[in-house]
Motif scaffolding. Structure first.
Motif, PDB file in Angstrom:
ATOM      1  N   ILE A 149     -21.593   8.240   7.646  1.00 56.62           N
ATOM      2  CA  ILE A 149     -20.344   8.993   7.608  1.00 56.62           C
ATOM      3  C   ILE A 149     -20.306   9.990   8.760  1.00 56.62           C
ATOM      4  CG2 ILE A 149     -19.060  10.755   6.321  1.00 56.62           C
ATOM      5  CD1 ILE A 149     -19.649   9.264   3.786  1.00 56.62           C
ATOM      6  N   GLY A 150     -21.464  10.578   9.071  1.00 55.66           N
ATOM      7  CA  GLY A 150     -21.551  11.475  10.217  1.00 55.66           C
ATOM      8  C   GLY A 150     -21.196  10.776  11.513  1.00 55.66           C
ATOM      9  N   ASN A 151     -21.635   9.518  11.655  1.00 56.36           N
ATOM     10  CA  ASN A 151     -21.272   8.741  12.844  1.00 56.36           C
ATOM     11  C   ASN A 151     -19.758   8.547  12.931  1.00 56.36           C
ATOM     12  OD1 ASN A 151     -23.953   8.477  13.591  1.00 56.36           O
ATOM     13  ND2 ASN A 151     -24.210   6.516  12.557  1.00 56.36           N
ATOM     14  N   ASN A 152     -19.114   8.344  11.770  1.00 54.79           N
ATOM     15  CA  ASN A 152     -17.661   8.220  11.753  1.00 54.79           C
ATOM     16  C   ASN A 152     -16.984   9.525  12.162  1.00 54.79           C
ATOM     17  OD1 ASN A 152     -17.563   5.541  11.056  1.00 54.79           O
ATOM     18  ND2 ASN A 152     -17.042   5.870   8.915  1.00 54.79           N
ATOM     19  N   MET A 153     -17.581  10.659  11.783  1.00 52.48           N
ATOM     20  CA  MET A 153     -17.006  11.950  12.163  1.00 52.48           C
ATOM     21  C   MET A 153     -17.058  12.154  13.678  1.00 52.48           C
ATOM     22  SD  MET A 153     -16.025  13.168   9.262  1.00 52.48           S
ATOM     23  CE  MET A 153     -15.741  11.447   8.831  1.00 52.48           C
ATOM     24  N   ILE A 154     -18.149  11.685  14.287  1.00 57.53           N
ATOM     25  CA  ILE A 154     -18.263  11.769  15.748  1.00 57.53           C
ATOM     26  C   ILE A 154     -17.226  10.867  16.413  1.00 57.53           C
ATOM     27  CG2 ILE A 154     -19.775  11.249  17.700  1.00 57.53           C
ATOM     28  CD1 ILE A 154     -22.130  12.092  15.887  1.00 57.53           C
ATOM     29  N   ALA A 155     -17.040   9.667  15.851  1.00 58.53           N
ATOM     30  CA  ALA A 155     -16.018   8.763  16.381  1.00 58.53           C
ATOM     31  C   ALA A 155     -14.624   9.370  16.204  1.00 58.53           C
ATOM     32  CB  ALA A 155     -16.097   7.412  15.676  1.00 58.53           C
ATOM     33  N   LEU A 156     -14.413  10.065  15.086  1.00 63.61           N
ATOM     34  CA  LEU A 156     -13.120  10.716  14.841  1.00 63.61           C
ATOM     35  C   LEU A 156     -12.839  11.771  15.903  1.00 63.61           C
ATOM     36  CD1 LEU A 156     -11.847  11.885  11.350  1.00 63.61           C
ATOM     37  CD2 LEU A 156     -11.449  13.254  13.388  1.00 63.61           C
ATOM     38  N   LEU A 157     -13.860  12.556  16.244  1.00 63.72           N
ATOM     39  CA  LEU A 157     -13.699  13.571  17.284  1.00 63.72           C
ATOM     40  C   LEU A 157     -13.239  12.924  18.590  1.00 63.72           C
ATOM     41  CD1 LEU A 157     -14.080  16.313  18.713  1.00 63.72           C
ATOM     42  CD2 LEU A 157     -16.522  15.741  18.932  1.00 63.72           C
ATOM     43  N   LYS A 158     -13.864  11.831  18.969  1.00 63.58           N
ATOM     44  CA  LYS A 158     -13.497  11.166  20.221  1.00 63.58           C
ATOM     45  C   LYS A 158     -12.084  10.588  20.148  1.00 63.58           C
ATOM     46  CE  LYS A 158     -18.339  10.015  21.112  1.00 63.58           C
ATOM     47  NZ  LYS A 158     -19.338   8.920  21.191  1.00 63.58           N
ATOM     48  N   ASP A 159     -11.741  10.002  18.994  1.00 61.25           N
ATOM     49  CA  ASP A 159     -10.422   9.390  18.851  1.00 61.25           C
ATOM     50  C   ASP A 159      -9.318  10.425  18.697  1.00 61.25           C
ATOM     51  OD1 ASP A 159     -11.421   6.867  19.105  1.00 61.25           O
ATOM     52  OD2 ASP A 159     -11.382   6.375  16.980  1.00 61.25           O
ATOM     53  N   SER A 160      -9.688  11.685  18.474  1.00 63.99           N
ATOM     54  CA  SER A 160      -8.659  12.723  18.354  1.00 63.99           C
ATOM     55  C   SER A 160      -7.854  12.859  19.638  1.00 63.99           C
ATOM     56  CB  SER A 160      -9.299  14.066  17.987  1.00 63.99           C
ATOM     57  OG  SER A 160     -10.084  14.575  19.065  1.00 63.99           O
ATOM     58  N   ALA A 161      -8.393  12.384  20.759  1.00 62.51           N
ATOM     59  CA  ALA A 161      -7.657  12.420  22.023  1.00 62.51           C
ATOM     60  C   ALA A 161      -6.368  11.610  21.943  1.00 62.51           C
ATOM     61  CB  ALA A 161      -8.538  11.898  23.157  1.00 62.51           C
ATOM     62  N   LEU A 162      -6.320  10.628  21.036  1.00 63.46           N
ATOM     63  CA  LEU A 162      -5.133   9.778  20.934  1.00 63.46           C
ATOM     64  C   LEU A 162      -3.914  10.538  20.426  1.00 63.46           C
ATOM     65  CD1 LEU A 162      -6.684   6.484  19.473  1.00 63.46           C
ATOM     66  CD2 LEU A 162      -5.856   6.875  21.801  1.00 63.46           C
ATOM     67  N   VAL A 163      -4.113  11.642  19.710  1.00 64.91           N
ATOM     68  CA  VAL A 163      -2.954  12.374  19.182  1.00 64.91           C
ATOM     69  C   VAL A 163      -2.164  13.042  20.301  1.00 64.91           C
ATOM     70  CG1 VAL A 163      -4.079  12.747  16.948  1.00 64.91           C
ATOM     71  CG2 VAL A 163      -4.218  14.513  18.715  1.00 64.91           C
TER      72      VAL A 163
END
Length: 218
Positions: A149-163
């Protein structure tokens, strides 16, 4: 021509604002994805058929389509049916639901890995089915799946650029605004990358601390 990093200090406050919004949207979406993942996992495993089948459709839609398209649908599409969401809220919902589906898969695996004896022992002690799931099964499952789940949180941080594409003034968009004024893409994109990296280091440190605390509590 050439690189000129002396242009960065004048836009430092702008980049700082963008970093703040990036952290805010990451934290909000991470919370939604974590608790949403738990909720969806419980529905998938223990819910009645009338809830399980819509969940499967929901999961298929969010896992089978690009995150960028989902953000467009939430921000630009929902307004056609009278739901006008602010860009920040739409970004949080889009990111949160997208990663909630992936977290749900992980949490389901964690729930299925819990020893059946735990469930039976809780029922023997007089706990109801709902109490057993909420107090015994889910907490143990979540503790065991914190690393992925922590790995998903890191991926979420990176994908936040899409907003940035729906107008949220986060780090990537503020870098683009600075570039539009200075015509220095390399310098500002590099500065944005450094900011993302620093935020990622803090996030990783926090996740490692949580993992250590969980291991000590076992």
């Amino acid at each position: 021509m050439g690189l000129d990093f002396t242009v960065l200090p004048a836009f430092f406050s702008l980049l700082l604002v963008g970093a703040g919004w990036t952290i805010a949207i990451t934290v909000a979406a991470a919370i939604l994805s974590f608790f949403g993942g738990i909720f969806l996992a419980v529905i998938a495993l223990y819910g009645p058929a009338v809830l399980r089948y819509p969940f499967r459709l929901f999961a298929w839609l969010f896992m089978g389509t690009p995150l960028l398209l989902q953000l467009f649908l939430i921000y630009f599409g929902l307004i056609q049916i009278g739901i006008d969401l602010p860009a920040f809220v739409a970004g949080v919902i889009g990111l949160g639901l997208h990663f909630a589906v992936y977290n749900s898969d992980i949490i389901q695996a964690g729930i299925l890995a819990v020893d059946r004896g735990q469930y039976e022992g809780a029922r023997t002690l007089g706990l109801s089915r709902v109490q057993t799931i909420a107090r015994i099964v889910v907490p143990q499952a979540v503790r065991s799946v914190i690393p992925p789940i922590g790995n998903n949180m890191i991926a979420l941080l990176k994908d936040s650029a899409l907003v940035s594409v729906i107008g949220v003034t986060e780090l990537t968009l503020t870098a683009q605004l600075a570039i539009s004024r200075t015509f220095r893409p390399f310098e500002f994109y590099l500065a944005a990358a450094a900011c993302y990296y620093l935020i990622n280091l803090v996030l990783e440190a926090g996740l490692r601390h949580i993992e250590r605390r969980i291991q000590m509590a076992r």
